[in-house]
Design a protein around this motif. Sequence first.
Motif, PDB file in Angstrom:
ATOM      1  N   GLN A  98       0.823  -1.207   0.000  1.00 30.74           N
ATOM      2  CA  GLN A  98       0.000   0.000   0.000  1.00 30.74           C
ATOM      3  C   GLN A  98       0.859   1.260   0.000  1.00 30.74           C
ATOM      4  O   GLN A  98       0.546   2.247  -0.674  1.00 30.74           O
ATOM      5  CB  GLN A  98      -0.936  -0.005   1.223  1.00 30.74           C
ATOM      6  N   GLU A 149       2.290   1.725  -3.539  1.00 31.46           N
ATOM      7  CA  GLU A 149       1.277   2.244  -4.465  1.00 31.46           C
ATOM      8  C   GLU A 149       1.027   3.727  -4.229  1.00 31.46           C
ATOM      9  O   GLU A 149       0.903   4.508  -5.183  1.00 31.46           O
ATOM     10  CB  GLU A 149      -0.013   1.439  -4.309  1.00 31.46           C
ATOM     11  N   ALA A 150       0.997   4.137  -2.965  1.00 35.09           N
ATOM     12  CA  ALA A 150       0.781   5.555  -2.660  1.00 35.09           C
ATOM     13  C   ALA A 150       1.974   6.397  -3.108  1.00 35.09           C
ATOM     14  O   ALA A 150       1.810   7.510  -3.625  1.00 35.09           O
ATOM     15  CB  ALA A 150       0.540   5.729  -1.162  1.00 35.09           C
ATOM     16  N   VAL A 182       4.107   5.740  -5.579  1.00 29.05           N
ATOM     17  CA  VAL A 182       4.118   5.830  -7.043  1.00 29.05           C
ATOM     18  C   VAL A 182       3.064   6.832  -7.512  1.00 29.05           C
ATOM     19  O   VAL A 182       3.314   7.640  -8.409  1.00 29.05           O
ATOM     20  CB  VAL A 182       3.896   4.441  -7.676  1.00 29.05           C
ATOM     21  N   ALA A 183       1.890   6.796  -6.897  1.00 28.22           N
ATOM     22  CA  ALA A 183       0.847   7.761  -7.247  1.00 28.22           C
ATOM     23  C   ALA A 183       1.315   9.185  -6.965  1.00 28.22           C
ATOM     24  O   ALA A 183       1.043  10.117  -7.737  1.00 28.22           O
ATOM     25  CB  ALA A 183      -0.435   7.453  -6.475  1.00 28.22           C
ATOM     26  N   SER A 184       2.035   9.386  -5.860  1.00 27.69           N
ATOM     27  CA  SER A 184       2.556  10.714  -5.527  1.00 27.69           C
ATOM     28  C   SER A 184       3.587  11.169  -6.555  1.00 27.69           C
ATOM     29  O   SER A 184       3.622  12.349  -6.936  1.00 27.69           O
ATOM     30  CB  SER A 184       3.180  10.683  -4.132  1.00 27.69           C
ATOM     31  N   GLU A 231       3.705  10.290  -9.711  1.00 23.96           N
ATOM     32  CA  GLU A 231       2.973  10.640 -10.933  1.00 23.96           C
ATOM     33  C   GLU A 231       2.313  12.007 -10.784  1.00 23.96           C
ATOM     34  O   GLU A 231       2.389  12.846 -11.695  1.00 23.96           O
ATOM     35  CB  GLU A 231       1.939   9.563 -11.223  1.00 23.96           C
ATOM     36  N   ALA A 232       1.672  12.230  -9.647  1.00 18.94           N
ATOM     37  CA  ALA A 232       0.981  13.501  -9.425  1.00 18.94           C
ATOM     38  C   ALA A 232       1.960  14.664  -9.348  1.00 18.94           C
ATOM     39  O   ALA A 232       1.622  15.802  -9.710  1.00 18.94           O
ATOM     40  CB  ALA A 232       0.154  13.422  -8.140  1.00 18.94           C
ATOM     41  N   ALA A 235       2.524  -1.995  -8.864  1.00 16.34           N
ATOM     42  CA  ALA A 235       2.629  -0.539  -9.006  1.00 16.34           C
ATOM     43  C   ALA A 235       3.696  -0.158 -10.026  1.00 16.34           C
ATOM     44  O   ALA A 235       3.488   0.746 -10.849  1.00 16.34           O
ATOM     45  CB  ALA A 235       2.937   0.094  -7.651  1.00 16.34           C
ATOM     46  N   ASN A 256       2.773  -1.105 -13.738  1.00 11.43           N
ATOM     47  CA  ASN A 256       1.640  -0.390 -14.332  1.00 11.43           C
ATOM     48  C   ASN A 256       1.850   1.114 -14.461  1.00 11.43           C
ATOM     49  O   ASN A 256       1.124   1.775 -15.216  1.00 11.43           O
ATOM     50  CB  ASN A 256       0.370  -0.656 -13.515  1.00 11.43           C
ATOM     51  N   THR A 257       2.818   1.679 -13.764  1.00 13.64           N
ATOM     52  CA  THR A 257       3.042   3.113 -13.924  1.00 13.64           C
ATOM     53  C   THR A 257       3.651   3.400 -15.285  1.00 13.64           C
ATOM     54  O   THR A 257       4.410   2.589 -15.837  1.00 13.64           O
ATOM     55  CB  THR A 257       3.975   3.661 -12.816  1.00 13.64           C
ATOM     56  N   ARG A 258       3.344   4.578 -15.841  1.00 16.84           N
ATOM     57  CA  ARG A 258       3.949   4.997 -17.108  1.00 16.84           C
ATOM     58  C   ARG A 258       5.303   5.649 -16.892  1.00 16.84           C
ATOM     59  O   ARG A 258       6.015   5.933 -17.853  1.00 16.84           O
ATOM     60  CB  ARG A 258       3.034   5.979 -17.854  1.00 16.84           C
TER      61      ARG A 258
END
Length: 466
Positions: A57, A60-61, A63-65, A67-68, A90, A93-95
């Motif tokens: 978790q 995933e958070a 990686v999302a940060s 990207e953002a 994670a 699947n991230t670009r």
Amino acid sequence: MHNQNSVRMALLSLSMELYRKTIPGTIPKYVAFHETLAGKLATMGAVVAQGLCYTRQEVEAAVASAEAGGAEVLVVVFQSYHPSLNALSALANTRLPLLFWNTQRLSGIGADFSVNDMLENHGMHGVQDLCSCLRGAGRNFGIVSGHYEDKAHLEELNYRVRACAAVSFGRQMKVGMLGRPLEGMGDFLVNPTSLQSHWGPSIQRISVSELGDEVERAAPEEITGAMEHDRSLFDFAPDITEEDHRRSARLTVALRQIVRSNGLQAFTQHFGLYGEDARCETCPFLAINHLVAEGVGYAGEGDVLTAALDATLGYVFGRSSFCEMFTADFERNRVFFYHMGEGNYTMARHGQKPLLKKVPYTFGNGHPYLAPVFTYAPGPSTFVNIAPDGASGFRLIAFEAEVTDWSCVDRLTAPHFTIEIRGKLGDLLDAYSMEGGTHHLSRVEGRQAGRLQHLARMLEMELVLI
């Protein structure tokens, strides 16, 4: 126009939740080392997101940060072993392009090596676990291994960061096509859909009349400033008049505004079109030289593909120059390179200002144009071509050679140089054409064939080294 310090990175450090529970005293060491590595990366660009993660978790958070936060590359470091399946989804699947930095605190194992040393320096098998899974999943990534305080390793890390970030650079790149390609040249023609789907750059078409509009809008003070800048950079041929200079300086202001307003990282143009709009009084070769020196990718004659390559090589290696083979010297295994009037004067031979010359505009309707004439600094160089490769997209073809200490400024009207190769020139020329190399290339300084392999891998292009 890009900046050599503009790479935006995110740093993801990994450890185990088990360690947080069973050896909590080691965790502050991981945190401190994470911060040390973040500081090293900050010397190479901007670290826009970072985190030390132990669970799926948290990964995933993080990686999302990243990207953002607009990261262009995600740097992954193992502080200790971390189970691959916690991070696989994670990262697969991230670009974001992935770069594994395989490093540790210790540079060696001494006689006093202890259990604590082992606990604080055991991430390499985690790297192997996760990289194996990503490879099996078909996920591309880069990796660089070495000690974080070793100067040579840090230089290589800096290059690998830029090579990975070049993937993001290509996805957002806009290549301006001013006018239309030179009719009849087929080797570099590219389908815009193929270019975007296999690589990323998009094509922005710009008419000569749009350049004419900017010529009309060019402010007198900007034109004067451009002329003063030219006088600081170049020696002037005696036949250049004030109006000759002002005419080309006006186009410098106008073309720079075209590049800025369209957000271009690269552009191409066909030299014979400018008489189609009377406001564009000559060919803007002086303007092109300035933009190339500022880091804008370029290729002549409507070659979008090589312009995008030139921008990418400039982004990764610091500077580059569009070039073309013209004449073979089979006796000395040399090649003479030339073109119409384009070049990168930041790469010129030291100790001699480029000579600004007035050249008749014989291939279009208009006044004579101005072009800086110079030869390039001698030394090792790498020449790179990009060629369409059918359904596979594109392939890179490269060779290394030595730029010689040779000049013909007094007789020529464009930037120029010769190279000398190892071995027989005929063999190189045969191999180049057999591999499908087009007649346009981009050059970077130094022997960079090894580093090109990493760039090609990240761009998912085949690299043929001659």
